[in-house]
Design a protein around this motif. Structure first.
Motif, mmCIF file in Angstrom:
data_model
loop_
_atom_site.group_PDB
_atom_site.id
_atom_site.type_symbol
_atom_site.label_atom_id
_atom_site.label_comp_id
_atom_site.label_asym_id
_atom_site.label_seq_id
_atom_site.Cartn_x
_atom_site.Cartn_y
_atom_site.Cartn_z
ATOM 1 N N ASP A 20 0.980 -1.439 -0.162
ATOM 2 C CA ASP A 20 0.065 -0.012 -0.014
ATOM 3 C C ASP A 20 0.841 1.202 -0.034
ATOM 4 O O ASP A 20 1.830 1.363 0.650
ATOM 5 C CB ASP A 20 -1.005 0.111 1.039
ATOM 6 N N HIS B 243 0.984 -7.806 -0.370
ATOM 7 C CA HIS B 243 -0.309 -8.707 -0.021
ATOM 8 C C HIS B 243 -1.328 -8.709 -1.315
ATOM 9 O O HIS B 243 -1.023 -7.645 -2.382
ATOM 10 C CB HIS B 243 -1.284 -8.254 1.066
ATOM 11 N N ARG C 91 -17.972 -11.428 -1.602
ATOM 12 C CA ARG C 91 -16.872 -11.094 -0.711
ATOM 13 C C ARG C 91 -16.989 -9.468 -0.812
ATOM 14 O O ARG C 91 -16.859 -8.924 -1.880
ATOM 15 C CB ARG C 91 -15.615 -11.596 -1.099
ATOM 16 N N SER D 149 -14.912 -6.244 0.998
ATOM 17 C CA SER D 149 -13.747 -5.679 1.813
ATOM 18 C C SER D 149 -13.898 -3.968 1.825
ATOM 19 O O SER D 149 -13.767 -3.576 0.869
ATOM 20 C CB SER D 149 -12.591 -6.367 1.423
HETATM 21 O O1 AKG Z 1 -9.588 -6.725 -0.851
HETATM 22 C C1 AKG Z 1 -9.046 -6.721 0.107
HETATM 23 O O2 AKG Z 1 -9.151 -7.254 1.255
HETATM 24 C C2 AKG Z 1 -7.604 -5.997 -0.179
HETATM 25 C C3 AKG Z 1 -7.775 -4.537 -0.483
HETATM 26 C C4 AKG Z 1 -6.287 -3.871 -0.615
HETATM 27 O O3 AKG Z 1 -5.253 -4.457 -0.408
HETATM 28 C C5 AKG Z 1 -6.254 -2.364 -0.863
HETATM 29 O O4 AKG Z 1 -7.304 -1.987 -0.882
HETATM 30 O O5 AKG Z 1 -5.191 -1.994 -0.739
#
Ligand code: AKG
Ligand code: FE2
Length: 145
Positions: free
Chosen positions: A8, A64, A74, A76
């Protein structure tokens, strides 16, 4: 939606994933890609490139990715916390001891985002003050697939 392997570009990201797994972190100890199982109410804190720079490599920015799930929905949610865009930021003098001089030149977030867009996993290397020093995404330390 999946996400390719990356670090990131922020100071840190705070992430909540629904009860379908998908977030994976690369561990350089030989474990490879490790799935971070979702826990109800839990938040994942990811160290970003700027925390890595500020701490002079004390707090490492994990590589990651998010893998898609073919059968389950899913979700996030990510909060991205970065520095002010035009303030130059380099390694803090406090955690930097004399045997371990600053590893990175100061850079603004907006400049760094441009570097990241161009060099992606080699971005930190381009602001490195030490030739040949390897960062998380560097070709020689981790093979990104
Ligand atoms: O979808 C996810 O859990 C990861 C998202 C991610 O790594 C990001 O937004 O930088
Ligand atoms: Fe990310």
């Amino acid at each position: 939606m999946g996400m390719a392997a990356h670090t990131d570009s922020t100071i840190l990201n705070i992430l909540h994933q629904s009860n379908t797994s998908g977030l994976q972190v690369f561990r350089g100890d030989g474990s490879g890609w490790v799935t971070l199982q979702p826990h109800p109410g839990a938040l994942v804190i990811l160290i970003g490139d700027f925390m890595h720079i500020l701490s002079n490599w004390l707090y490492l920015n994990p590589l990651h990715r998010a893998v898609v799930n073919q059968t389950r929905h899913r979700l996030s949610i990510v909060y991205l916390h970065g520095p002010p865009s035009s303030v130059k930021i380099g390694p803090l003098t406090q955690p930097v001891d004399h045997n371990f001089p600053p590893l990175y030149r100061p850079v603004t977030w907006s400049e760094y985002l441009g570097i990241k867009a161009q060099y992606f996993d080699k971005a930190l290397s381009t602001i490195s003050l030490r030739n040949g020093f390897l960062d998380a995404g560097d070709e020689n330390s981790v093979k990104i697939d």
